[in-house]
Design a protein around this motif. Structure first.
Motif, mmCIF file in Angstrom:
data_model
loop_
_atom_site.group_PDB
_atom_site.id
_atom_site.type_symbol
_atom_site.label_atom_id
_atom_site.label_comp_id
_atom_site.label_asym_id
_atom_site.label_seq_id
_atom_site.Cartn_x
_atom_site.Cartn_y
_atom_site.Cartn_z
ATOM 1 N N ILE A 171 0.867 -1.121 0.060
ATOM 2 C CA ILE A 171 0.495 -0.232 0.110
ATOM 3 C C ILE A 171 1.261 1.151 -0.180
ATOM 4 C CG2 ILE A 171 -0.390 0.384 2.476
ATOM 5 C CD1 ILE A 171 -3.093 1.243 0.006
ATOM 6 N N GLY A 172 0.643 2.075 -0.556
ATOM 7 C CA GLY A 172 1.533 4.035 -1.071
ATOM 8 C C GLY A 172 0.763 4.820 -0.137
ATOM 9 N N LEU A 173 0.479 5.028 0.672
ATOM 10 C CA LEU A 173 0.251 6.400 1.661
ATOM 11 C C LEU A 173 1.067 7.803 1.424
ATOM 12 C CD1 LEU A 173 0.739 4.972 5.859
ATOM 13 C CD2 LEU A 173 -1.527 4.215 3.683
ATOM 14 N N GLY A 174 1.294 7.646 0.339
ATOM 15 C CA GLY A 174 1.917 8.790 -0.154
ATOM 16 C C GLY A 174 2.517 9.912 1.286
ATOM 17 N N GLU A 175 1.327 11.190 1.234
ATOM 18 C CA GLU A 175 1.594 12.369 2.062
ATOM 19 C C GLU A 175 0.698 12.347 2.870
ATOM 20 O OE1 GLU A 175 1.368 16.177 0.798
ATOM 21 O OE2 GLU A 175 2.459 15.666 -1.005
ATOM 22 N N GLU A 176 -0.164 10.913 3.144
ATOM 23 C CA GLU A 176 -0.905 11.209 3.377
ATOM 24 C C GLU A 176 -1.364 11.002 4.991
ATOM 25 O OE1 GLU A 176 -3.493 13.099 2.628
ATOM 26 O OE2 GLU A 176 -2.614 12.969 0.247
ATOM 27 N N GLN A 177 0.452 9.590 5.363
ATOM 28 C CA GLN A 177 0.748 9.595 6.507
ATOM 29 C C GLN A 177 1.985 9.774 7.096
ATOM 30 O OE1 GLN A 177 -2.113 6.815 8.356
ATOM 31 N NE2 GLN A 177 -0.366 5.337 9.221
ATOM 32 N N LEU A 178 2.181 11.292 7.213
ATOM 33 C CA LEU A 178 3.607 10.969 6.768
ATOM 34 C C LEU A 178 4.577 10.323 8.914
ATOM 35 C CD1 LEU A 178 3.464 15.310 7.069
ATOM 36 C CD2 LEU A 178 4.646 13.627 5.002
ATOM 37 N N LEU A 179 5.725 9.732 8.100
ATOM 38 C CA LEU A 179 6.751 9.705 9.565
ATOM 39 C C LEU A 179 6.860 10.299 10.421
ATOM 40 C CD1 LEU A 179 8.365 6.624 7.711
ATOM 41 C CD2 LEU A 179 5.579 6.231 8.868
#
Length: 224
Positions: A171-179
């Motif tokens: 799954i790719g979360l892009g910048e929707e769940q920044l670390l």
């Protein structure tokens, strides 16, 4: 006319220059080992209820948001908060710019992931490869690129290292769940994560209280 430097003075100048260059050189990340990955992934307790196709669609839809009231990256709520409670190994894997192509210097790291997933202690589990992207460029493009990078790692694990396709999703979360939400443009936000999400079906532990055995059938009485 300037006098030539003596040997001792020249060596001192060279040493000072070397120390100065070292002080300003970027720090190299410590190499993660197979055992590091195992230690982070081998404490699974509760399976995560994740609908991967639905989450992919949710990421794309949110990345296309153009609302004036949309919060900045630092204040966006995580799109999949249930993932944060899973056993997780975060890894620096380098890709070619704006592509899902893994650079040669990161091949060894992917190999260590494969070694960990085939270790006896992790064979009973299924895993999720999660892609992230720092907050720069177009938000929707970042969502797509993070998915392609997560897919690329999954494909290498399956096709090159022969990990069962049933054990690995992506799954790719892009910048929707920044670390690192406080620093949206920080390189740490480009990391790939490996998460333990469930047990392999045929390795489910036995129930805590086995069902009682059925009573034996009575034998018919003998005729006299």
């Amino acid at each position: 006319m300037m006098r030539p430097l003596t040997r001792g003075l020249r060596d001192g100048v060279l040493l000072a220059a070397l120390l100065l260059a070292t002080a300003h050189a970027p720090a190299r990340a410590q190499q993660v080992t197979r055992d590091d990955i195992i230690a982070k992934l081998d404490h699974f307790e509760t399976p995560a209820e994740i609908d991967i196709p639905a989450l992919k669609q949710q990421v794309l839809e949110r990345s296309r948001t153009r609302s004036k009231n949309e919060p900045p990256p630092q204040k966006r709520p995580p799109i999949a908060p249930n993932l944060t409670s899973l056993p997780t190994a975060s890894l620096d894997i380098q890709f070619d710019v704006d592509t899902p192509i893994v650079l040669p210097e990161s091949y060894q790291t992917v190999g260590r992931i494969a070694d960990a997933l085939t270790h006896a202690s992790l064979l009973p589990y299924n895993f999720l490869v999660v892609g992230h992207i720092e907050s720069s460029g177009r938000r929707e493009n970042n969502a797509v690129l993070s998915q392609r990078r997560a897919d690329a790692i999954r494909d290498i694990l399956i096709n090159t290292f022969k990990i069962s396709a049933k054990r690995v999703q992506s799954i790719g979360l892009g910048e929707e769940q920044l670390l690192d939400p406080a620093h949206p443009g920080a390189p740490v936000n480009n990391q790939i994560q490996i998460m333990t999400i469930s047990r392999v079906a045929d390795t489910e532990p036995p129930p805590a209280h086995p069902a009682p055995a059925a009573p034996a059938a009575k034998k018919p009485a003998k005729k006299r």
